[in-house]
Scaffold this motif. Structure first.
Motif, PDB file in Angstrom:
ATOM      1  N   TRP A  66       6.336  -2.753  -0.095  1.00 22.73           N
ATOM      2  CA  TRP A  66       6.074  -3.665   1.016  1.00 22.73           C
ATOM      3  C   TRP A  66       5.219  -4.855   0.545  1.00 22.73           C
ATOM      4  CZ3 TRP A  66       4.699  -0.373   5.940  1.00 22.73           C
ATOM      5  CH2 TRP A  66       5.745   0.544   6.189  1.00 22.73           C
ATOM      6  N   GLN A  67       5.655  -6.033   0.897  1.00 18.17           N
ATOM      7  CA  GLN A  67       4.912  -7.248   0.594  1.00 18.17           C
ATOM      8  C   GLN A  67       4.828  -8.101   1.857  1.00 18.17           C
ATOM      9  OE1 GLN A  67       3.395  -7.850  -2.275  1.00 18.17           O
ATOM     10  NE2 GLN A  67       4.164  -5.886  -3.084  1.00 18.17           N
ATOM     11  N   PRO A  68       3.736  -8.866   2.046  1.00 10.53           N
ATOM     12  CA  PRO A  68       3.607  -9.681   3.260  1.00 10.53           C
ATOM     13  C   PRO A  68       4.771 -10.648   3.414  1.00 10.53           C
ATOM     14  CG  PRO A  68       1.539  -9.617   2.047  1.00 10.53           C
ATOM     15  CD  PRO A  68       2.564  -8.999   1.156  1.00 10.53           C
ATOM     16  N   ASP A  69       5.275 -10.729   4.638  1.00  6.34           N
ATOM     17  CA  ASP A  69       6.349 -11.670   4.962  1.00  6.34           C
ATOM     18  C   ASP A  69       5.726 -12.808   5.752  1.00  6.34           C
ATOM     19  OD1 ASP A  69       8.629 -12.994   5.520  1.00  6.34           O
ATOM     20  OD2 ASP A  69       9.639 -11.346   6.553  1.00  6.34           O
ATOM     21  N   GLY A  70       5.140 -13.759   5.049  1.00  5.48           N
ATOM     22  CA  GLY A  70       4.430 -14.845   5.690  1.00  5.48           C
ATOM     23  C   GLY A  70       2.920 -14.618   5.634  1.00  5.48           C
ATOM     24  N   ASP A 117      -2.344  -9.313  20.286  1.00  6.59           N
ATOM     25  CA  ASP A 117      -1.039  -8.686  20.081  1.00  6.59           C
ATOM     26  C   ASP A 117      -0.275  -9.509  19.040  1.00  6.59           C
ATOM     27  OD1 ASP A 117       1.201  -7.159  20.245  1.00  6.59           O
ATOM     28  OD2 ASP A 117       1.850  -7.922  22.193  1.00  6.59           O
ATOM     29  N   ARG A 118      -0.564  -9.261  17.787  1.00 11.63           N
ATOM     30  CA  ARG A 118       0.036 -10.009  16.696  1.00 11.63           C
ATOM     31  C   ARG A 118       0.936  -9.099  15.866  1.00 11.63           C
ATOM     32  NH1 ARG A 118      -1.593 -13.505  19.421  1.00 11.63           N
ATOM     33  NH2 ARG A 118      -2.761 -15.356  18.831  1.00 11.63           N
ATOM     34  N   THR A 119       2.167  -9.517  15.662  1.00 15.11           N
ATOM     35  CA  THR A 119       3.111  -8.740  14.866  1.00 15.11           C
ATOM     36  C   THR A 119       2.800  -8.926  13.388  1.00 15.11           C
ATOM     37  OG1 THR A 119       4.810  -9.010  16.543  1.00 15.11           O
ATOM     38  CG2 THR A 119       5.545  -8.381  14.328  1.00 15.11           C
ATOM     39  N   ILE A 120       2.783  -7.819  12.634  1.00  7.34           N
ATOM     40  CA  ILE A 120       2.524  -7.855  11.193  1.00  7.34           C
ATOM     41  C   ILE A 120       3.831  -7.497  10.494  1.00  7.34           C
ATOM     42  CG2 ILE A 120       1.066  -7.022   9.322  1.00  7.34           C
ATOM     43  CD1 ILE A 120      -0.906  -6.064  11.469  1.00  7.34           C
ATOM     44  N   LEU A 121       4.373  -8.452   9.741  1.00  8.46           N
ATOM     45  CA  LEU A 121       5.663  -8.274   9.090  1.00  8.46           C
ATOM     46  C   LEU A 121       5.499  -8.141   7.574  1.00  8.46           C
ATOM     47  CD1 LEU A 121       7.806 -10.935  11.009  1.00  8.46           C
ATOM     48  CD2 LEU A 121       7.782  -8.471  11.364  1.00  8.46           C
ATOM     49  N   PHE A 122       6.386  -7.329   6.979  1.00  9.79           N
ATOM     50  CA  PHE A 122       6.432  -7.161   5.532  1.00  9.79           C
ATOM     51  C   PHE A 122       7.881  -7.215   5.075  1.00  9.79           C
ATOM     52  CE2 PHE A 122       2.664  -4.976   6.974  1.00  9.79           C
ATOM     53  CZ  PHE A 122       1.685  -5.397   6.079  1.00  9.79           C
ATOM     54  N   ALA A 123       8.054  -7.723   3.875  1.00  6.65           N
ATOM     55  CA  ALA A 123       9.359  -7.620   3.232  1.00  6.65           C
ATOM     56  C   ALA A 123       9.461  -6.254   2.583  1.00  6.65           C
ATOM     57  CB  ALA A 123       9.515  -8.720   2.171  1.00  6.65           C
ATOM     58  N   ASN A 124      10.625  -5.653   2.641  1.00 10.32           N
ATOM     59  CA  ASN A 124      10.800  -4.276   2.175  1.00 10.32           C
ATOM     60  C   ASN A 124      11.810  -4.235   1.039  1.00 10.32           C
ATOM     61  OD1 ASN A 124      10.825  -1.511   1.937  1.00 10.32           O
ATOM     62  ND2 ASN A 124      12.210  -1.196   3.686  1.00 10.32           N
ATOM     63  N   ARG A 172      13.191  -5.710   6.189  1.00  8.78           N
ATOM     64  CA  ARG A 172      11.891  -6.053   6.785  1.00  8.78           C
ATOM     65  C   ARG A 172      11.266  -4.833   7.432  1.00  8.78           C
ATOM     66  NH1 ARG A 172      12.232 -11.256  10.472  1.00  8.78           N
ATOM     67  NH2 ARG A 172      10.088 -11.564   9.771  1.00  8.78           N
ATOM     68  N   VAL A 173       9.930  -4.881   7.544  1.00  8.46           N
ATOM     69  CA  VAL A 173       9.149  -3.821   8.169  1.00  8.46           C
ATOM     70  C   VAL A 173       8.178  -4.463   9.166  1.00  8.46           C
ATOM     71  CG1 VAL A 173       7.477  -1.970   7.819  1.00  8.46           C
ATOM     72  CG2 VAL A 173       9.272  -2.361   6.121  1.00  8.46           C
ATOM     73  N   MET A 174       8.064  -3.875  10.353  1.00  7.11           N
ATOM     74  CA  MET A 174       7.099  -4.352  11.349  1.00  7.11           C
ATOM     75  C   MET A 174       6.219  -3.177  11.765  1.00  7.11           C
ATOM     76  SD  MET A 174       7.737  -6.195  15.048  1.00  7.11           S
ATOM     77  CE  MET A 174       8.525  -4.757  15.759  1.00  7.11           C
ATOM     78  N   LEU A 175       4.892  -3.319  11.606  1.00 10.22           N
ATOM     79  CA  LEU A 175       3.978  -2.263  11.999  1.00 10.22           C
ATOM     80  C   LEU A 175       3.913  -2.169  13.523  1.00 10.22           C
ATOM     81  CD1 LEU A 175       0.937  -2.639   9.564  1.00 10.22           C
ATOM     82  CD2 LEU A 175       2.970  -1.208   9.339  1.00 10.22           C
TER      83      LEU A 175
END
Length: 623
Positions: A545-549, A605-612, A511-514
């Motif tokens: 990277w692809q959106p996780d949700g 303050d929103r976390t942006i997650l991606f699948a890696n 996972r990746v979090m910006l």
């Protein structure tokens, strides 16, 4: 000798005893000294006055030595007449120091090479190795004019316990006196003494003030004469118009321009019809060709240099430059008004119900059919019509030949004057490092802040400023530029910068979090009670990277602010747009401001997650 020592301890001990209960009740505010003081101000029929002060201070620690520091101001209108000091060690009764006027130091009131004045001060600093000590100080100063009357504040220092403070004013009844009492809780006694009137204020057992004490709550008496004279210029301060009449007369005839300079002015605006354009052209000429120097010579620093002298020397103070600008506009057929103001960033407004000398600066008002054009003639940066935080949102005295009136300068508290726009392109590599290029536009008050950065900081300091104030922590600025423009009176600055951020994202194996990059709002964003902000980002992501949700979307409509945060992903490009609009009341409490900022920052303050999905590559283009 024993009787003398006993007497000293008796007096000092009584003061300490009087304050014992208070000291224990206010343990959170340390007491560095204890004061008993009396002041007498005597105004004479020739408009002069004497001011006598008798202070009795018990200094309880080294922190209170500053409370016994004495300053006596003097110049061509004011003199330091007398000074007596005696310091006693209260442990032994021994006299440690005696001093007179001849023992005082002497220094220029200002030390800057850009200030011309004849203002000086005499000073004396008390030192001691053991405490408590008793310091008795008597001073007398005189002034040739009652135009400047001192104010009385019974608590002169923080961390000082005042057991008793009295202030007596004696003045010729025929001259008149006005006063305004603020936050007093003691006594006032008035009596007639033949041709004079005497007023005495007494305050006792006053609370000790900490350094965070609200100055608006401070006890004070403000004084103003009715009839007054400065040099040979007399007047009446019974109304604001009366003061304006006097000020106009003081400068009358000092706006004559040399004929060749007048011809130059006319040539600059030849063929220009729009009044604002004429003002803009002549104001720009003033800014480019005349520099500001503080000059406090002459009649108390109140009478302007002649316009001819400012032209001759190419410099002037606020009075001289404003008077010259007024003369230039007169030559071009545009009337304007010399205007008095109490200047200073975040300065308090004047007491509008006490017509008096409450001013320290001069600006120019140019009347129009709609809103006046205001000119800060000491600035070589601001566009015509914009004052900035030095003189905005306060009452000013506009002077005219037949009098004058109070007016209010613009507050610049609408969105038009408080806007920020930002567009950023971000390229993120497979290791989570990023390269960023940003273009920002600042309007109004925020533009003025960037103007200061551009014109008062060197290149290294400007780069440091950008690194510290970036919305992305850890930004290393590699290149930048600052451009200056204006839209009529609205200042606009453009800021471009590029740089890199290591570890723009936090990564795990899957996972990746910006990291936060939208930037949090702070107290400076609320300083002008209004804000309009638009932030746009285009972030190019690695293929893996692809959106996780679902990408978050936020719509906020709360008291004082509205906002929108939306995101969309097209291929590798993540586009983010944040809009903010807020308007807060001028009397918003500090705690309410803190809560509001927390609410705004939390909303976005929103976390942006991606699948890696890791790729074989391990190198970074930005290292």
């Amino acid at each position: 000798m024993l009787k003398l020592l006993f007497g000293i301890f008796l007096v000092s001990g009584s003061i300490l005893a009087q304050t014992g209960d208070t000291l224990s009740a206010a343990k959170e505010v340390p007491v560095y000294s204890i004061l008993k003081e009396s002041q007498t101000l005597t105004v004479l029929p020739d408009f002069s006055y004497t001011h006598q002060v008798d202070r009795h201070i018990v200094v309880t620690s080294s922190d209170g030595l500053d409370h016994a520091f004495t300053r006596l101001f003097y110049d061509k209108l004011n003199s330091a007449d007398a000074f007596e000091l005696e310091v006693t060690d209260l442990n032994t009764g021994k006299t440690l120091k005696k001093a007179r006027l001849k023992d005082m130091g002497d220094a220029a009131y200002y030390s800057s090479s850009t200030v011309f004045d004849d203002n000086r001060l005499k000073y004396f600093e008390v030192s001691a190795a053991r405490f408590p000590i008793e310091v008795k100080i008597k001073t007398q100063v005189s002034s040739k004019t009652n135009f400047f009357l001192p104010r009385w504040s019974p608590v002169p220092n923080y961390n000082q316990k005042v057991t008793e403070s009295t202030f007596t004013v004696i003045y010729p009844t025929a001259l008149g006196l006005k006063y305004k009492e603020l936050n007093l809780g003691g006594e006032r006694k008035q009596e007639e003494l033949g041709a004079n009137t005497s007023i005495t204020w007494t305050e006792r057992d006053l609370a000790v003030q900490a350094r965070d004490f609200d100055s608006d709550e401070d006890a004070k008496v403000l004084l103003a004469p009715v009839k007054f004279a400065l040099d040979q210029y007399g007047g009446e301060m019974d109304s604001w118009s009366g003061l304006a009449v006097w000020q106009y007369a003081l400068n009358k005839g000092r706006d004559e321009l040399p004929e060749d300079f007048k011809a130059k002015i006319l040539s600059l605006v030849a063929g220009v019809e729009d009044p604002y354009e004429k003002v803009k052209i002549l104001y720009g000429y003033l800014q480019k060709n005349f520099r500001y120097v503080s000059i406090q010579l002459g009649i108390g620093g109140w009478q302007t240099m002649t316009a001819a002298d400012v032209v001759k020397y190419s410099y002037g103070d606020c009075k001289g430059l404003t008077n010259l600008m007024k003369a230039m506009l007169d030559a071009a057929g545009i009337p304007s008004n010399y205007t008095l103001v109490f200047a200073g960033a975040n300065a308090d407004d004047i007491e509008v119900d006490l017509p008096s000398n409450q001013f320290n600066h001069v600006i120019l008002q140019v009347p129009t059919e709609t809103e006046p054009i205001w000119l800060e003639c000491t600035s070589n940066l601001l566009p015509a019509g914009y004052l900035g935080d030095f003189t905005r949102d306060r009452h000013v005295l506009v002077t005219k030949p037949d009098g004058g009136y109070l007016a209010k300068t613009p507050a610049y508290d609408t969105e038009e004057w408080n806007e920020i726009r930002s567009v950023s392109q971000v390229v993120v590599d497979a290791q989570g490092n990023a390269k960023i290029n940003t273009e920002q536009q600042f309007f109004g008050n925020f533009a003025a802040d960037i103007l200061y950065v551009k014109n008062n900081l060197d290149e290294r300091q400007q780069r440091d400023f950008l690194n510290r104030n970036s919305s992305v922590s850890g930004l290393i600025v590699q290149d930048f530029s600052i451009d200056v423009a204006s839209q009529d009176s609205l200042p606009i600055t453009g800021l471009k910068f590029g740089g890199v951020v290591l570890k723009f994202s936090q990564m795990t194996a899957k996972r990746v979090m910006l990291r936060p990059f939208l930037g949090k709002l702070g107290p400076s964003h609320l300083a002008n009670k209004s804000l309009k902000q638009l932030d746009e980002y285009e972030i190019e992501l690695p293929e893996a990277w692809q959106p996780d949700g679902t990408l978050p979307r936020v719509v906020v409509d709360e008291e004082y602010f509205k906002g929108l945060l939306e995101m969309e992903l097209e291929g590798k490009k993540l586009r983010i747009r944040r809009e903010l609009s807020l308007k807060v009341p001028a009397d918003l409490e500090k705690t309410e401001e803190t809560d509001l900022l927390r609410k705004i920052n939390t909303a976005f303050d929103r976390t942006i997650l991606f699948a890696n999905t890791p790729t074989p590559s391990t190198s970074s283009a930005y290292e």
